[in-house]
Scaffold this active site. Structure first.
Site, PDB file in Angstrom:
ATOM      1  N   TYR A 199      71.543  38.581  52.506  1.00 38.45           N
ATOM      2  CA  TYR A 199      72.217  38.005  53.663  1.00 38.45           C
ATOM      3  C   TYR A 199      71.692  36.604  53.969  1.00 38.45           C
ATOM      4  O   TYR A 199      72.464  35.664  54.198  1.00 38.45           O
ATOM      5  CB  TYR A 199      72.055  38.880  54.910  1.00 38.45           C
ATOM      6  CG  TYR A 199      72.385  38.086  56.152  1.00 38.45           C
ATOM      7  CD1 TYR A 199      73.708  37.825  56.482  1.00 38.45           C
ATOM      8  CD2 TYR A 199      71.381  37.519  56.945  1.00 38.45           C
ATOM      9  CE1 TYR A 199      74.025  37.031  57.576  1.00 38.45           C
ATOM     10  CE2 TYR A 199      71.691  36.723  58.021  1.00 38.45           C
ATOM     11  CZ  TYR A 199      73.011  36.482  58.340  1.00 38.45           C
ATOM     12  OH  TYR A 199      73.330  35.679  59.411  1.00 38.45           O
ATOM     13  N   ASP A 224      76.696  40.238  58.418  1.00 41.41           N
ATOM     14  CA  ASP A 224      75.684  40.871  59.264  1.00 41.41           C
ATOM     15  C   ASP A 224      76.383  41.938  60.108  1.00 41.41           C
ATOM     16  O   ASP A 224      77.561  42.248  59.895  1.00 41.41           O
ATOM     17  CB  ASP A 224      74.946  39.839  60.127  1.00 41.41           C
ATOM     18  CG  ASP A 224      75.828  39.207  61.189  1.00 41.41           C
ATOM     19  OD1 ASP A 224      77.066  39.472  61.201  1.00 41.41           O
ATOM     20  OD2 ASP A 224      75.309  38.449  62.025  1.00 41.41           O
ATOM     21  N   GLU A 278      67.536  31.557  60.851  1.00 41.30           N
ATOM     22  CA  GLU A 278      67.995  32.829  60.291  1.00 41.30           C
ATOM     23  C   GLU A 278      66.868  33.852  60.217  1.00 41.30           C
ATOM     24  O   GLU A 278      67.061  35.036  60.518  1.00 41.30           O
ATOM     25  CB  GLU A 278      68.602  32.612  58.898  1.00 41.30           C
ATOM     26  CG  GLU A 278      69.952  31.933  58.908  1.00 41.30           C
ATOM     27  CD  GLU A 278      71.024  32.772  59.590  1.00 41.30           C
ATOM     28  OE1 GLU A 278      70.890  34.010  59.630  1.00 41.30           O
ATOM     29  OE2 GLU A 278      71.995  32.186  60.094  1.00 41.30           O
TER      30      GLU A 278
END
Length: 399
Positions: free
Chosen positions: A150, A168, A67
């Site tokens: 996020y 996102d 990520e």
């Protein structure tokens, strides 16, 4: 020009949809058919999910690294970096035990180097405060360096299957089209609506699959050039039904691109070149570079590089040859890096001299050109170093 008619909140085209795609018959308003929408999406993901390496085991460490790497990075490039990273730092203890220099060098080329420093700081914090076990509690995840809302949601849902929605740019695009969000997605009202819809469509017990499916759909099908004929949500998509797929999401104001003129110099002495380690602050803190800086008003690039060397190192230098211009683009600015070969005005010592001062660095080295490969450098300086060390590079004759 197409005539248009207005009905309620929607501006409807009266002729051919702008995408050229034919809406499937029997549109099903998404808010009235959420279970069907969820199942269609999950079935599509099961059949079309890319075999990404962090999807093999979904370990928290691998999900976390992926990520962070995929921020500002294209998928194919991110996968290559991920695989190399895992060879060097296969688990959290290996990362926590690494030096900052090792981590920055492994990260080189991905940019935004604060991400790499935060990875190292977070790994050490997990070792110290969580016994080396990556936390599953979203609040504990959010408290780690470099992890925002996020990334917290992504780790919590993908690694631990917790019921948290991920949002996102891909997810924003899918939701804006399926639910016809008719204002810029980054604005307050639209962002709040997208967040609410993302939570509503999250099926119970399926956060891992669902969140990845939404992001995968936005990346592979519902992109900037949508492939509506291949979309599992076509029956539910309000924008497709109205013929306004290309008008969703509504764009926000574009960031202005600022051009910047910068200089750098490759100073040679006794077959070695001078590099310095940047101060820890700033985007490229702690990386190695050839000294330089911005061209001031009224200066030529040649004058600027001589001045910058004097200000940053105390060396008095002169230009011996131009080494070309390296262009490198960032998110909001475009850099033109004017490169020069330099020599000391006085070079009568038996070995390369120490600089009288360092005002923009914490350390310096005189290196053979082949040694430059081992240093972590900003992208533009790495481009210059690569050209200097190429076997038949055009710049070798400049020294």
């Amino acid at each position: 020009m197409r005539s248009r008619q207005t009905t309620g909140q929607h501006t409807l085209p009266s002729l051919v949809p702008v995408t050229g795609a034919v809406p499937p018959p029997g549109h099903r308003p998404p808010e009235d058919h959420l279970p069907e929408l969820q199942q269609a999406l999950l079935a599509w993901f099961d059949a079309n999910a890319r075999p990404l390496p962090w999807r093999r085991h979904y370990t928290p460490y691998e999900v976390w690294i992926s990520e962070i790497m995929l921020q500002q990075t294209q998928m194919e490039r991110g996968v290559n970096y991920f695989l190399r990273w895992m060879e060097r730092f296969p688990d959290l203890p290996a990362l926590a035990a690494a030096s900052e220099e090792e981590v920055l060098h492994a990260w080189e080329g991905l940019g935004y180097y604060s991400r790499a420093r935060n990875l190292l700081a977070a790994a050490r914090l997990v070792m110290q405060e969580h016994g080396g076990v990556f936390p599953s509690d979203p609040e504990a995840i959010r408290a780690l360096p470099g992890i925002g809302p996020y990334t917290t949601a992504a780790i919590a849902s993908i690694a631990f299957n917790l019921p948290v929605a991920c949002i996102d740019a891909n997810v924003e695009r899918v939701i804006a089209r399926v639910f016809d969000v008719d204002s810029p997605v980054k604005s307050g009202p639209a962002a709040a609506r997208i967040a609410e819809l993302a939570r509503r469509i999250l099926p119970e017990g399926e956060a891992r699959r669902h969140n990845q499916a939404m992001m995968e759909l936005g990346a592979l099908v519902c992109g900037k050039k949508p492939r509506c004929g291949q979309c599992p949500l076509a029956l539910f998509c309000t924008a497709l039904h109205l013929g306004i797929v290309h008008e969703r999401p509504v764009p926000g104001k574009k960031a202005e691109i600022t051009p910047i003129e910068v200089v750098t110099g490759v100073l040679s002495s006794h077959d070695r070149v001078f590099v310095q380690k940047r101060l820890p602050q700033g985007a490229w803190g702690g990386l190695w570079e050839f000294p330089g800086g911005r061209v001031e008003p009224g200066e030529t690039p040649e004058q600027a590089v001589v001045r910058e060397f004097a200000e940053e190192t105390g060396f008095t230098v002169r230009v011996t040859a131009p080494l070309g211009i390296i262009r490198h683009g960032y998110t909001t600015y475009r850099v033109r890096l004017h490169c020069f070969a330099l020599e000391l005005v006085t070079d009568d010592t038996p070995r390369p001299p120490e600089p009288p001062m360092l005002t923009a660095a914490t350390a310096c080295r005189w290196l053979e050109r082949g040694e430059l490969e081992s240093l972590a450098m900003p992208a533009a300086h790495r481009k210059l170093a690569d050209r200097l060390t190429a076997p038949k590079g055009p710049l070798l004759t400049a020294f």
